[in-house]
Design an enzyme around this catalytic site. Structure first.
Site, mmCIF file in Angstrom:
data_model
loop_
_atom_site.group_PDB
_atom_site.id
_atom_site.type_symbol
_atom_site.label_atom_id
_atom_site.label_comp_id
_atom_site.label_asym_id
_atom_site.label_seq_id
_atom_site.Cartn_x
_atom_site.Cartn_y
_atom_site.Cartn_z
ATOM 1 N N GLY A 31 0.814 -1.216 0.000
ATOM 2 C CA GLY A 31 0.000 0.000 0.000
ATOM 3 C C GLY A 31 0.844 1.262 0.000
ATOM 4 C CG HIS A 37 3.221 0.769 -5.651
ATOM 5 N ND1 HIS A 37 3.317 1.777 -4.723
ATOM 6 C CD2 HIS A 37 3.862 -0.298 -5.122
ATOM 7 C CE1 HIS A 37 3.983 1.338 -3.663
ATOM 8 N NE2 HIS A 37 4.329 0.086 -3.878
ATOM 9 C CG ASP A 152 12.230 -3.078 -2.989
ATOM 10 O OD1 ASP A 152 12.713 -2.716 -1.914
ATOM 11 O OD2 ASP A 152 11.220 -2.548 -3.479
ATOM 12 C CD GLN A 155 10.733 -7.235 -2.151
ATOM 13 O OE1 GLN A 155 10.609 -7.177 -0.937
ATOM 14 N NE2 GLN A 155 10.026 -6.472 -2.963
ATOM 15 N NE ARG A 189 10.729 1.820 5.257
ATOM 16 C CZ ARG A 189 10.546 0.549 4.911
ATOM 17 N NH1 ARG A 189 10.634 0.208 3.641
ATOM 18 N NH2 ARG A 189 10.283 -0.375 5.823
HETATM 19 O O1 PAF Z 1 8.153 -4.697 -1.840
HETATM 20 C C1 PAF Z 1 7.155 -4.786 -1.089
HETATM 21 O O2 PAF Z 1 6.317 -3.871 -1.029
HETATM 22 C C2 PAF Z 1 6.979 -6.010 -0.216
HETATM 23 O O3 PAF Z 1 8.204 -6.508 0.209
HETATM 24 C C3 PAF Z 1 6.143 -7.117 -0.875
HETATM 25 C C4 PAF Z 1 6.824 -7.681 -2.110
HETATM 26 C C5 PAF Z 1 4.775 -6.572 -1.255
HETATM 27 C C6 PAF Z 1 5.936 -8.267 0.106
HETATM 28 O O4 PAF Z 1 5.275 -7.856 1.250
#
Ligand code: PAF
Length: 285
Positions: A31, A37, A152, A155, A189
């Site tokens: 969110g 996004h 990220d 990630q 953030r």
């Molecule tokens: O990057 C993010 O916002 C989070 O790490 C994710 C991939 C939605 C997992 O909670």
């Protein structure tokens, strides 16, 4: 746009797409949505028949309780943005829907050295939490395409590794970072930065770009890291790491590797707010 709060409703909605073998795109988020996004949603809309966005602030990936509590939450604005961009379905589950008592949601994937550096070093347990929630969400949505942001980088890399290790039938798409006019990478953030910090945070992208120039000039990676850390140490800012890594192994480079993918990655505290960013310096041959 359809909004689902429980697993069964979302599954029923997606069933016709699945039985007709239609591509389902999935954008997992926590969110506090921003243009970064939305660019993932647009990419999914252009390539798939149905786009699902999840909004779930996952408690298991926060290694500090205060960070979890202060994470920005703007659900009404998020839904408005998703509606305007044309997202077909939103999944906003409760913690109980994601982690029902009695369901084992742990993920048995060995990330090895991939998770040891950078975010893995400074946020112990973070990637176990990310893997756990992404795997659970993938099990629920069963998308053909998963869209994640390059901001990220580690990630995204680990999720791709998990998908391969578990032979999940999903294509992990890494989309370019969207930046503000001054170069600051868009992040939920950023909402916690004051106007002065937001202006000053331009130093992060500038330093990543400078690092690229320094590598091109032939400076050894260790010297580039040193110079970058110095440049990022301005009043109110504290760099946590600045690493020049091999983009395929996530290991730090000891010397120039002209034929490899090279990425500069950093995490910087701007006051109480931790910002991460990266830049691909070489794509490799
Ligand atoms: O990057 C993010 O916002 C989070 O790490 C994710 C991939 C939605 C997992 O909670």
């Amino acid at each position: 746009m359809y909004l689902f709060k429980n697993v069964s409703g979302l599954r029923a909605f997606l069933e016709p797409f699945r039985t007709k073998n239609r591509a389902i795109g999935f954008v997992p988020t926590m969110g506090a949505l921003h243009e970064g996004h939305l660019s993932l949603i647009r990419e999914s809309l252009a390539a798939t028949h149905c786009t699902v966005c999840s909004i779930f602030v996952n408690p298991t990936q926060f290694n500090q309780q205060a960070d979890l509590e202060q994470y920005p939450r703007t659900p009404a604005k998020d839904l408005q943005m998703l509606y305007e961009v044309g997202c077909q379905a939103v999944f906003m589950p409760t913690v109980e829907a994601i982690y029902p008592p009695g369901l084992d949601t742990s993920v048995a994937v060995d990330f090895g050295q991939l998770a040891e550096g950078m975010e893995g070093r400074f946020r112990p347990g973070h990637f176990q939490g990310v893997a756990q929630v992404v795997k659970r969400l993938l099990d629920i949505v069963q998308p053909s395409h998963l869209y994640m942001g390059q901001k990220d980088y580690q990630q995204c890399f680990l999720v791709r590794h998990m998908a391969q290790a578990l032979a999940l039938p999903v294509e992990v798409v890494m989309s370019p970072t969207v930046r503000e006019a001054n170069g600051l990478a868009m992040s939920s953030r950023n909402a916690r930065l004051n106007p002065e910090q937001r202006k000053q945070a331009a130093i992060i992208y500038k330093t990543l770009q400078d690092a690229g120039a320094w590598i091109k000039q032939g400076l050894p990676p260790a010297e580039v890291q040193e110079k970058a850390l110095q440049q990022l140490t301005i009043p109110g800012f504290r760099p946590e790491y600045f690493e020049i890594i091999n983009g395929q192994t996530l290991q730090q480079l000891n010397e120039a590797q002209p034929d490899r993918m090279v990425v500069a990655c950093t995490a910087v505290w701007a006051g109480e707010v931790r910002l991460i960013d990266n830049l691909i310096l070489q794509t490799g041959s």
